[in-house]
Scaffold this motif. Sequence first.
Motif, mmCIF file in Angstrom:
data_model
loop_
_atom_site.group_PDB
_atom_site.id
_atom_site.type_symbol
_atom_site.label_atom_id
_atom_site.label_comp_id
_atom_site.label_asym_id
_atom_site.label_seq_id
_atom_site.Cartn_x
_atom_site.Cartn_y
_atom_site.Cartn_z
ATOM 1 N N GLU A 1 51.774 6.943 4.494
ATOM 2 C CA GLU A 1 51.167 8.113 5.137
ATOM 3 C C GLU A 1 50.604 9.111 4.133
ATOM 4 O O GLU A 1 49.661 9.838 4.433
ATOM 5 C CB GLU A 1 52.189 8.788 6.048
ATOM 6 N N ALA A 2 51.159 9.141 2.925
ATOM 7 C CA ALA A 2 50.663 10.036 1.879
ATOM 8 C C ALA A 2 49.452 9.454 1.148
ATOM 9 O O ALA A 2 48.853 10.108 0.309
ATOM 10 C CB ALA A 2 51.767 10.339 0.875
ATOM 11 N N GLY A 3 49.108 8.197 1.476
ATOM 12 C CA GLY A 3 47.995 7.535 0.806
ATOM 13 C C GLY A 3 48.393 6.758 -0.423
ATOM 14 O O GLY A 3 47.536 6.200 -1.106
ATOM 15 N N ASP A 4 49.698 6.733 -0.734
ATOM 16 C CA ASP A 4 50.171 5.955 -1.880
ATOM 17 C C ASP A 4 50.119 4.465 -1.549
ATOM 18 O O ASP A 4 50.365 4.063 -0.405
ATOM 19 C CB ASP A 4 51.599 6.349 -2.251
ATOM 20 N N ILE A 5 49.830 3.676 -2.555
ATOM 21 C CA ILE A 5 49.669 2.230 -2.369
ATOM 22 C C ILE A 5 50.847 1.507 -2.994
ATOM 23 O O ILE A 5 51.219 1.770 -4.144
ATOM 24 C CB ILE A 5 48.339 1.769 -2.982
ATOM 25 N N TRP A 6 51.414 0.595 -2.223
ATOM 26 C CA TRP A 6 52.553 -0.205 -2.658
ATOM 27 C C TRP A 6 52.136 -1.656 -2.646
ATOM 28 O O TRP A 6 51.588 -2.145 -1.669
ATOM 29 C CB TRP A 6 53.735 0.028 -1.720
ATOM 30 N N SER A 7 52.380 -2.348 -3.749
ATOM 31 C CA SER A 7 52.009 -3.754 -3.894
ATOM 32 C C SER A 7 53.254 -4.531 -4.277
ATOM 33 O O SER A 7 53.961 -4.161 -5.212
ATOM 34 C CB SER A 7 50.950 -3.888 -4.994
ATOM 35 N N GLY A 8 53.540 -5.603 -3.551
ATOM 36 C CA GLY A 8 54.737 -6.373 -3.854
ATOM 37 C C GLY A 8 54.658 -7.782 -3.309
ATOM 38 O O GLY A 8 53.649 -8.194 -2.756
ATOM 39 N N GLY A 9 55.737 -8.483 -3.461
ATOM 40 C CA GLY A 9 55.841 -9.863 -3.000
ATOM 41 C C GLY A 9 57.050 -10.487 -3.653
ATOM 42 O O GLY A 9 57.835 -9.817 -4.332
ATOM 43 N N GLN A 10 57.226 -11.764 -3.475
ATOM 44 C CA GLN A 10 58.329 -12.466 -4.101
ATOM 45 C C GLN A 10 57.983 -12.762 -5.555
ATOM 46 O O GLN A 10 56.830 -12.952 -5.903
ATOM 47 C CB GLN A 10 58.634 -13.764 -3.367
ATOM 48 N N ALA A 11 59.005 -12.804 -6.373
ATOM 49 C CA ALA A 11 58.821 -13.106 -7.790
ATOM 50 C C ALA A 11 59.867 -14.127 -8.221
ATOM 51 O O ALA A 11 60.894 -14.295 -7.578
ATOM 52 C CB ALA A 11 58.972 -11.841 -8.632
ATOM 53 N N ARG B 1 40.879 1.518 1.482
ATOM 54 C CA ARG B 1 41.245 2.787 2.120
ATOM 55 C C ARG B 1 40.086 3.770 2.059
ATOM 56 O O ARG B 1 39.727 4.401 3.052
ATOM 57 C CB ARG B 1 42.479 3.376 1.447
ATOM 58 N N HIS B 2 39.480 3.906 0.896
ATOM 59 C CA HIS B 2 38.360 4.837 0.709
ATOM 60 C C HIS B 2 37.199 4.518 1.655
ATOM 61 O O HIS B 2 36.510 5.424 2.122
ATOM 62 C CB HIS B 2 37.890 4.792 -0.750
ATOM 63 N N ASN B 3 37.003 3.237 1.925
ATOM 64 C CA ASN B 3 35.878 2.802 2.766
ATOM 65 C C ASN B 3 36.267 2.562 4.224
ATOM 66 O O ASN B 3 35.463 2.032 4.993
ATOM 67 C CB ASN B 3 35.248 1.540 2.168
ATOM 68 N N GLY B 4 37.485 2.930 4.599
ATOM 69 C CA GLY B 4 37.925 2.763 5.987
ATOM 70 C C GLY B 4 37.930 1.315 6.432
ATOM 71 O O GLY B 4 37.619 1.009 7.578
ATOM 72 N N ALA B 5 38.297 0.416 5.524
ATOM 73 C CA ALA B 5 38.194 -1.021 5.805
ATOM 74 C C ALA B 5 39.511 -1.771 5.599
ATOM 75 O O ALA B 5 39.506 -2.981 5.362
ATOM 76 C CB ALA B 5 37.111 -1.619 4.914
ATOM 77 N N VAL B 6 40.641 -1.077 5.703
ATOM 78 C CA VAL B 6 41.933 -1.730 5.496
ATOM 79 C C VAL B 6 42.202 -2.700 6.645
ATOM 80 O O VAL B 6 42.145 -2.315 7.805
ATOM 81 C CB VAL B 6 43.072 -0.690 5.409
ATOM 82 N N PRO B 7 42.488 -3.975 6.325
ATOM 83 C CA PRO B 7 42.809 -4.940 7.382
ATOM 84 C C PRO B 7 44.253 -4.758 7.845
ATOM 85 O O PRO B 7 44.971 -3.890 7.335
ATOM 86 C CB PRO B 7 42.623 -6.285 6.691
ATOM 87 N N GLY B 8 44.684 -5.575 8.758
ATOM 88 C CA GLY B 8 46.068 -5.517 9.210
ATOM 89 C C GLY B 8 46.309 -4.310 10.086
ATOM 90 O O GLY B 8 45.380 -3.670 10.573
#
Length: 133
Positions: A110-120, A78-85
């Motif tokens: 939109e607030a810049g918060d990062i969410w990380s998830g997946g199946q567990a 995000r900081h480097n303007g390189a987010v894929p997808g």
Amino acid sequence: RWWVVELADEATVRTATPDWDAVAALAADTGSMGVFAFSRADAGQDHDLVVRAFVGAGARFEDAASGAANATLAAWLRHNGAVPGEGGRYVASQGREVGYDARLHLRIDEAGDIWSGGQACDVLSGELDWPGT
């Protein structure tokens, strides 16, 4: 904290062999967890990035699916303007080299918060008897 290293391509990440002594020394010298290597995925994959987390702090091992390391990478991207997808969402592939094939889903809102998830899945179950209860 992680040292984030972008490599040339998916094959380079997949075939990387860490120098564990160097990773451990870097972690100790910098108060970091270790080295988090990534690259863009090859075309046609079900993921946008391929990642590997080489932990040198304490025990030396490769983390099969690290939400914290992936969130660190998302912040760097995000900081480097390189987010894929698209729309701040992407998928990272991690763990294939250590016998897993995790897909971590990252989202930057939109607030810049990062969410990380997946199946567990459960890998251990049991009961704990706490003294005094």
